[in-house]
Design a protein around this motif. Structure first.
Motif, short mmCIF file in Angstrom:
data_model
loop_
_atom_site.label_atom_id
_atom_site.label_comp_id
_atom_site.label_asym_id
_atom_site.label_seq_id
_atom_site.Cartn_x
_atom_site.Cartn_y
_atom_site.Cartn_z
N TYR A 45 -1.89 -50.26 -157.33
CA TYR A 45 -0.94 -50.53 -156.25
C TYR A 45 0.07 -51.60 -156.63
O TYR A 45 0.69 -52.21 -155.76
CB TYR A 45 -1.69 -50.94 -154.98
CG TYR A 45 -2.57 -49.87 -154.40
CD1 TYR A 45 -3.88 -50.13 -154.05
CD2 TYR A 45 -2.08 -48.58 -154.22
CE1 TYR A 45 -4.70 -49.13 -153.52
CE2 TYR A 45 -2.88 -47.58 -153.70
CZ TYR A 45 -4.19 -47.85 -153.36
OH TYR A 45 -4.98 -46.87 -152.85
N GLN A 59 4.90 -56.59 -156.46
CA GLN A 59 3.67 -57.12 -155.88
C GLN A 59 2.62 -56.03 -155.81
O GLN A 59 2.91 -54.84 -155.94
CB GLN A 59 3.95 -57.66 -154.47
CG GLN A 59 4.95 -58.80 -154.40
CD GLN A 59 5.33 -59.16 -152.99
OE1 GLN A 59 4.56 -58.95 -152.05
NE2 GLN A 59 6.51 -59.73 -152.81
N TYR A 60 1.35 -56.46 -155.61
CA TYR A 60 0.29 -55.51 -155.32
C TYR A 60 0.37 -55.16 -153.83
O TYR A 60 0.19 -56.03 -152.97
CB TYR A 60 -1.07 -56.11 -155.66
CG TYR A 60 -1.40 -56.02 -157.13
CD1 TYR A 60 -1.93 -54.85 -157.68
CD2 TYR A 60 -1.16 -57.10 -157.97
CE1 TYR A 60 -2.21 -54.76 -159.03
CE2 TYR A 60 -1.45 -57.02 -159.33
CZ TYR A 60 -1.98 -55.85 -159.85
OH TYR A 60 -2.24 -55.76 -161.20
N LEU A 61 0.67 -53.91 -153.54
CA LEU A 61 0.87 -53.47 -152.16
C LEU A 61 0.12 -52.16 -151.93
O LEU A 61 0.11 -51.29 -152.80
CB LEU A 61 2.37 -53.25 -151.87
CG LEU A 61 3.30 -54.45 -152.11
CD1 LEU A 61 4.74 -54.00 -152.08
CD2 LEU A 61 3.05 -55.52 -151.06
N THR A 62 -0.46 -52.04 -150.77
CA THR A 62 -1.13 -50.80 -150.42
C THR A 62 -0.09 -49.76 -150.02
O THR A 62 0.84 -50.04 -149.26
CB THR A 62 -2.11 -51.00 -149.25
OG1 THR A 62 -3.10 -51.95 -149.64
CG2 THR A 62 -2.80 -49.70 -148.88
N ASP A 73 2.65 -51.59 -147.43
CA ASP A 73 2.59 -52.99 -147.00
C ASP A 73 3.93 -53.66 -147.25
O ASP A 73 4.53 -53.49 -148.31
CB ASP A 73 1.51 -53.74 -147.78
CG ASP A 73 0.10 -53.38 -147.31
OD1 ASP A 73 -0.02 -52.72 -146.28
OD2 ASP A 73 -0.86 -53.76 -148.02
N LYS A 74 4.39 -54.43 -146.28
CA LYS A 74 5.66 -55.13 -146.47
C LYS A 74 5.47 -56.23 -147.52
O LYS A 74 4.53 -57.03 -147.44
CB LYS A 74 6.14 -55.74 -145.15
CG LYS A 74 7.50 -56.44 -145.29
CD LYS A 74 7.92 -57.11 -144.00
CE LYS A 74 8.33 -56.10 -142.97
NZ LYS A 74 8.92 -56.75 -141.77
N PRO A 75 6.36 -56.28 -148.51
CA PRO A 75 6.24 -57.31 -149.55
C PRO A 75 6.32 -58.71 -148.97
O PRO A 75 7.02 -58.96 -147.98
CB PRO A 75 7.43 -57.02 -150.48
CG PRO A 75 7.75 -55.58 -150.24
CD PRO A 75 7.45 -55.34 -148.79
N TRP A 78 9.73 -60.69 -147.75
CA TRP A 78 10.71 -59.60 -147.58
C TRP A 78 11.93 -60.15 -146.87
O TRP A 78 11.84 -60.71 -145.79
CB TRP A 78 10.08 -58.47 -146.79
CG TRP A 78 10.98 -57.31 -146.50
CD1 TRP A 78 11.69 -57.08 -145.36
CD2 TRP A 78 11.26 -56.20 -147.36
NE1 TRP A 78 12.40 -55.91 -145.43
CE2 TRP A 78 12.16 -55.34 -146.67
CE3 TRP A 78 10.86 -55.84 -148.63
CZ2 TRP A 78 12.64 -54.15 -147.20
CZ3 TRP A 78 11.32 -54.65 -149.19
CH2 TRP A 78 12.21 -53.83 -148.47
#
Length: 254
Positions: A45, A59-62, A73-75, A78
């Motif tokens: 992710y 970033q690591y985001l779902t 997922d919002k970074p 943001w």
């Protein structure tokens, strides 16, 4: 292919994940896989998001599909009010892929949007590309059989990138250009001394395979694929590209 102003973020954004030393090493190509399956198969992710503003979030985001909507997922930090952005990721084989998100809903912690219709992969170019020496020009007959003279930005054994300093698109996608001559300034990328422009071997025809507009200058650029008809011409251009590479190295070291 992508043919709008956002293509800049896909092709020449300096922070894009597939660019090395500002040279395009890969080209985008649409894949035929089902979008649901591709997104469901994302295991890493670690996403790169490039917003239309030019901001880059890594970033690591779902990322998942829920109720027929794409949810990301919002970074952290943001800062964009834009509803459009590109999402880049690597699959299990470590191959870069990306898709365009449009009309996203900006929630408190999640970005929600339609499931993308197309997903692109990044394929390594078959031919090495090098910047053309300043003053290199192409002369050819366009799709209306009129003579055009344009600037050459870079060149490879298989094609070139051109522009005519215009912000208006002049050539239709997939249209053909014919009777192509390339002229190079004296001593640029050549082992021979001279005071006149060199003319490279005649190319019978080429095809417009890419169009994009520079977001800073608004100048429209065109990617041309040479339609080589014999192996000798291909080998000749291979040598020309090598000469250009040597010329570029000499300029850097000097």
């Amino acid at each position: 292919m992508i043919n709008n102003t956002r293509e800049l973020l896909v092709n020449i954004a300096k922070k894009a994940p597939w660019l090395i030393e500002s040279t395009e090493n890969c080209a985008p190509m649409p894949i035929r896989e089902n979008s649901h399956q591709v997104i469901d198969d994302i295991r890493d992710y670690h996403l790169t998001i490039i917003a239309d503003s030019g901001r880059v979030y890594r970033q690591y985001l779902t990322i998942k599909i829920e109720n027929d909507r794409l949810k990301i997922d919002k970074p952290f930090k943001w800062q964009d009010s834009t509803t459009s952005f590109h999402v880049f990721f690597r699959n299990n084989s470590k191959v870069w892929k990306f898709f365009l998100v449009e009309d996203a809903e900006n929630g408190a912690t999640v970005l929600s949007a339609r499931i993308p219709e197309k997903i692109y992969t990044l394929l390594k170019r078959r031919h090495r590309r090098v910047p053309a020496p300043a003053g290199t020009k192409a002369i050819f007959k366009n799709h209306n059989n009129l003579i055009d003279i344009v600037h050459v930005k870079n060149i490879s054994e298989g094609g070139m990138l051109i522009c005519d300093n215009s912000s208006v698109s002049r050539y239709p996608m997939h249209s053909m250009i014919n009777e192509i001559f390339l002229t190079i300034p004296p001593d640029a990328g050549s082992k021979e001394n001279g005071t006149t422009h060199r003319v490279l071997p005649f190319i019978t025809k080429g095809k417009i395979t890419r169009i994009y507009q520079d977001i800073n200058s608004s100048i429209v650029h065109y990617g041309i694929s040479f339609q080589h008809e014999n192996a000798n011409l291909y080998k000749r251009f291979n040598q020309v590209v090598s000469d250009f590479e040597n010329h570029l190295r000499q300029n850097v070291t000097s």
